[in-house]
Design a protein around this motif. Structure first.
Motif, PDB file in Angstrom:
ATOM      1  N   ARG A 144      45.966 -41.968 -23.781  1.00 37.69           N
ATOM      2  CA  ARG A 144      46.539 -42.014 -25.135  1.00 37.69           C
ATOM      3  C   ARG A 144      45.677 -41.173 -26.079  1.00 37.69           C
ATOM      4  O   ARG A 144      44.455 -41.184 -25.986  1.00 37.69           O
ATOM      5  N   VAL A 145      46.326 -40.458 -26.974  1.00 37.03           N
ATOM      6  CA  VAL A 145      45.638 -39.707 -28.022  1.00 37.03           C
ATOM      7  C   VAL A 145      46.336 -39.966 -29.353  1.00 37.03           C
ATOM      8  O   VAL A 145      47.485 -40.417 -29.389  1.00 37.03           O
ATOM      9  N   ILE A 146      45.625 -39.655 -30.420  1.00 33.96           N
ATOM     10  CA  ILE A 146      46.207 -39.710 -31.757  1.00 33.96           C
ATOM     11  C   ILE A 146      46.210 -38.293 -32.301  1.00 33.96           C
ATOM     12  O   ILE A 146      45.169 -37.618 -32.295  1.00 33.96           O
ATOM     13  N   LEU A 147      47.369 -37.844 -32.740  1.00 32.07           N
ATOM     14  CA  LEU A 147      47.458 -36.585 -33.477  1.00 32.07           C
ATOM     15  C   LEU A 147      47.378 -36.935 -34.955  1.00 32.07           C
ATOM     16  O   LEU A 147      48.053 -37.859 -35.422  1.00 32.07           O
ATOM     17  N   ASP A 195      49.208 -40.102 -38.964  1.00 29.08           N
ATOM     18  CA  ASP A 195      48.779 -40.169 -37.563  1.00 29.08           C
ATOM     19  C   ASP A 195      49.935 -40.614 -36.678  1.00 29.08           C
ATOM     20  O   ASP A 195      50.809 -41.358 -37.125  1.00 29.08           O
ATOM     21  N   VAL A 196      49.878 -40.187 -35.433  1.00 26.98           N
ATOM     22  CA  VAL A 196      50.814 -40.696 -34.433  1.00 26.98           C
ATOM     23  C   VAL A 196      50.068 -40.841 -33.112  1.00 26.98           C
ATOM     24  O   VAL A 196      49.321 -39.959 -32.705  1.00 26.98           O
ATOM     25  N   GLU A 197      50.235 -42.003 -32.474  1.00 27.93           N
ATOM     26  CA  GLU A 197      49.633 -42.229 -31.158  1.00 27.93           C
ATOM     27  C   GLU A 197      50.666 -41.894 -30.100  1.00 27.93           C
ATOM     28  O   GLU A 197      51.828 -42.300 -30.198  1.00 27.93           O
ATOM     29  N   MET A 198      50.229 -41.155 -29.068  1.00 27.28           N
ATOM     30  CA  MET A 198      51.172 -40.738 -28.037  1.00 27.28           C
ATOM     31  C   MET A 198      50.480 -40.373 -26.747  1.00 27.28           C
ATOM     32  O   MET A 198      49.263 -40.357 -26.666  1.00 27.28           O
ATOM     33  N   ASP A 199      51.296 -40.113 -25.732  1.00 22.34           N
ATOM     34  CA  ASP A 199      50.834 -39.649 -24.423  1.00 22.34           C
ATOM     35  C   ASP A 199      50.472 -38.165 -24.566  1.00 22.34           C
ATOM     36  O   ASP A 199      51.294 -37.376 -25.032  1.00 22.34           O
ATOM     37  N   PRO A 200      49.258 -37.756 -24.185  1.00 19.29           N
ATOM     38  CA  PRO A 200      48.845 -36.367 -24.387  1.00 19.29           C
ATOM     39  C   PRO A 200      49.706 -35.341 -23.646  1.00 19.29           C
ATOM     40  O   PRO A 200      49.777 -34.185 -24.059  1.00 19.29           O
ATOM     41  N   ASN A 230      44.882 -24.965 -26.334  1.00 17.03           N
ATOM     42  CA  ASN A 230      45.011 -26.036 -25.341  1.00 17.03           C
ATOM     43  C   ASN A 230      45.610 -27.289 -25.959  1.00 17.03           C
ATOM     44  O   ASN A 230      45.393 -27.566 -27.129  1.00 17.03           O
ATOM     45  N   GLN A 231      46.320 -28.046 -25.181  1.00 16.57           N
ATOM     46  CA  GLN A 231      46.862 -29.328 -25.612  1.00 16.57           C
ATOM     47  C   GLN A 231      45.775 -30.397 -25.421  1.00 16.57           C
ATOM     48  O   GLN A 231      44.877 -30.228 -24.614  1.00 16.57           O
ATOM     49  N   PRO A 232      45.844 -31.520 -26.172  1.00 14.64           N
ATOM     50  CA  PRO A 232      44.834 -32.559 -26.014  1.00 14.64           C
ATOM     51  C   PRO A 232      44.834 -33.137 -24.601  1.00 14.64           C
ATOM     52  O   PRO A 232      45.862 -33.176 -23.953  1.00 14.64           O
TER      53      PRO A 232
END
Length: 133
Positions: free
Chosen positions: A48-51, A96-101, A130-132
């Motif tokens: 999980r990451v937060i953008l 912010d949004v939490e999501m699957d990287p 690069n993507q997270p």
């Protein structure tokens, strides 16, 4: 631009930058300032990451910010912090949004503000595109 007023019997001179809003409570004609922004990321747990969409330097303070995934507004997992005033009289907002990287390339931060001719659309690009992780 300079503005003089009296505070406790002492003349106070405020120097303002051209095109910048005056601090709250001081009469003047604040200028319209469009927002600038960027998207950053941080890992919060395994998978999980937060953008984070940071928007800064806008005036007036009314702004609309949304996260979109594939064009659809995302509400679940989204957290919007309050709009705060900067020392120069402009404003700052964060969303912010939490999501699957693995899905980060599908997310876009959409910003609407009276200072923009069209919505500002921001995406996470990461270091060297690069993507997270």
């Amino acid at each position: 631009m300079a503005l003089r007023f009296w505070l406790a019997g002492v003349a106070v001179l405020l120097l303002g930058e051209p095109g910048r809003a005056l601090p709250s409570g001081i009469k003047g004609s604040p200028a319209l300032e469009p927002p600038v922004g960027k998207v950053t990321s941080m890992s919060v747990s395994e998978g999980r990451v937060i953008l984070v969409c940071d928007v800064n330097g806008f005036y007036p303070g009314k702004i609309e910010a949304t996260w979109r995934k594939g064009g659809e507004i995302v509400e679940e997992g989204t957290f919007q912090r309050s709009v705060t005033r900067n020392l120069d009289g402009t404003y700052h907002a964060s969303l912010d949004v939490e999501m699957d990287p693995t899905e980060s390339r599908l997310y876009r931060c959409h910003i609407k503000h009276v200072g923009l001719p069209e919505p500002l659309v921001l995406a996470w690009e990461g270091p060297s595109g690069n993507q997270p992780q």
